[in-house]
Structure formats: C-alpha cells, structure tokens
Design a protein around this motif. Structure first.
Motif: not given
Length: 240
Positions: A41-65
């Motif tokens: 993520g990224n953000f850019s601010l000038g005068n009189n500004g706000t910004s919030t960036s958020f990201a999440q990723n979750k992965e799981s896997g299983m193989a059974k023999v």
C-alpha cells in the motif's frame, strides 16, 4: 500475478520382494502444498489531508496421504490402499480511506494450492494403473484505490480413496476310505472401492460505507481422478 503451478511426481515403483511368485501388496503416494501472497500500500498527502491504507491476506493449505498394505499368512488375503486429501483456505481485505488532499491505495493478493497423488498395487493381480489424485487451488487479488474497500473468503477441499482386495483359497477333500484321489477347489476373489470428492466456496463483498474495490483473478478450482484395473486367475486346478 502468475498462478503457481504445481507438479507432483507420482511414485510408480512397486517394491517386489520375498519369495518368488509371492503376491505382494504395495502402496505409495506423495503430496505437496504451496503458498504465495503479498500485501502492499501507499499514501500521499498535501495540505489539509488524511489517508489510511490497510491490506491483509491469509492463506493456508494441507495435503495428506495415507498408504496401507497387508496380507494374511500364505497370501490367502491381500489388501492395498491409498487415500489423499487436500484443503485450502484464503481470506483477506484491502481498503484505503482518504480525505482532502490525501490519496492512497492498498493491494492484497494470494495463491494457495494443494495436490496429492498415489497408487496401490498387488503383484500378480493389478493390471496397469491403480491409484488416484486430487488437487485444489485458490487465487485472489484486491486493489483498493481511494475510498474503496473489499473483503473475501474462500475455501476448497478435495480427496480420493482407493482400496484393493485379493483372496485366493484352495481346499482339498480327501477321497473316501479305500479310494484314491479327492476333490480340490480353488476360489479367487478380487474387489475394489473408489471414491472422490471436490468442493469449494467463495464470498466477496465491499466494506461498509465504502465503494467496492476492484477485484481480479478471484476464484477456486479443483479436481479428482481415481482408477483401478484388476485381474486374477485361479491357475490350473487339478485333483490330488
């Protein structure tokens, strides 16, 4: 994002040992799981500004023999089996909230794959390929620009099961007292059982109070295959 490609090498060698002409059971298999994910993520601010960036990723896997092989003394009953199962789970979200002169973006992307392969054999009974495979894959990507936000969840399962059974029984009834010869009976039985399954579900939605973020390459896939080839003979049967 290029999709992860998985190649699982099937174990095809049958181990034959012990007495010559013995009916040996053998089962083997392999499984593999792979995960790749990234958030940024990224953000850019000038005068009189706000910004919030958020990201999440979750992965799981299983193989059974699971592999099994057994036999009764004198090879009267021989069994071999192989089963496999896979599972993948994915979830994540991405959003960016900006006001005034603020701008920004958030990206969440991931890929998880699982695969299993296996085979079972009974020497002198199986003919050709006897085994199965299954696999599942989930891939996702969310790109949230200014004042956008989305979330996702996905899950897949797959599996297979193969069981082989062989039985050979010879009985002899002696001749009556004072006679010669007798009666000999040889019975051969073979059977197999195959099952397979695959399923998946995905859920996508925008975050409350925000525009939906752009979503690409979001989905799941899976497959299974099980096959058995069997043949057995009583051999030549003669009276004593």
């Amino acid at each position: 994002m290029s999709k992860i490609k998985i190649t699982a090498v099937m174990l095809t060698a049958m181990t034959l040992h012990g007495a010559a002409f013995a009916t040996q059971p053998s089962a083997s298999g392999s499984g593999v799981v792979a995960i790749q994910n990234v958030v940024k993520g990224n953000f850019s601010l000038g005068n009189n500004g706000t910004s919030t960036s958020f990201a999440q990723n979750k992965e799981s896997g299983m193989a059974k023999v699971t592999a099994s092989a057994n036999y009764l003394p004198c090879y009267q009953a021989v069994n071999a089996g192989i089963s496999g199962a896979t599972e993948t789970k994915s979830s994540g979200q991405a959003y960016n909230i900006s006001t005034g002169s603020g701008t920004g973006s958030a990206t969440s992307r991931g890929d998880v794959s699982a695969a299993v392969h296996g085979q079972a054999a009974i020497h002198g009974v199986t003919d050709g390929y006897n085994g199965g495979k299954s696999g599942t894959d989930t891939h996702n990507r969310i790109v949230a620009d200014t004042n956008q936000g989305s979330a996702f969840a996905a899950g897949t399962t797959s599996g297979f099961d193969l069981a082989l059974h062989y039985e050979k029984l010879t009985t002899t009834v002696p001749a009556q007292t004072g006679s010669t010869g007798g009666i000999r009976t040889t019975t051969v039985k073979i059977s197999d059982k195959k099952t397979g399954y695959v399923s998946g579900a995905t859920d996508i939605g925008k975050l409350d109070g925000m525009n939906a973020a752009g979503i690409a390459n979001l989905g799941s896939s899976g497959d299974y295959f099980v096959r058995a080839n069997l043949s057995a003979s009583t051999g030549k049967v003669t009276a004593p």
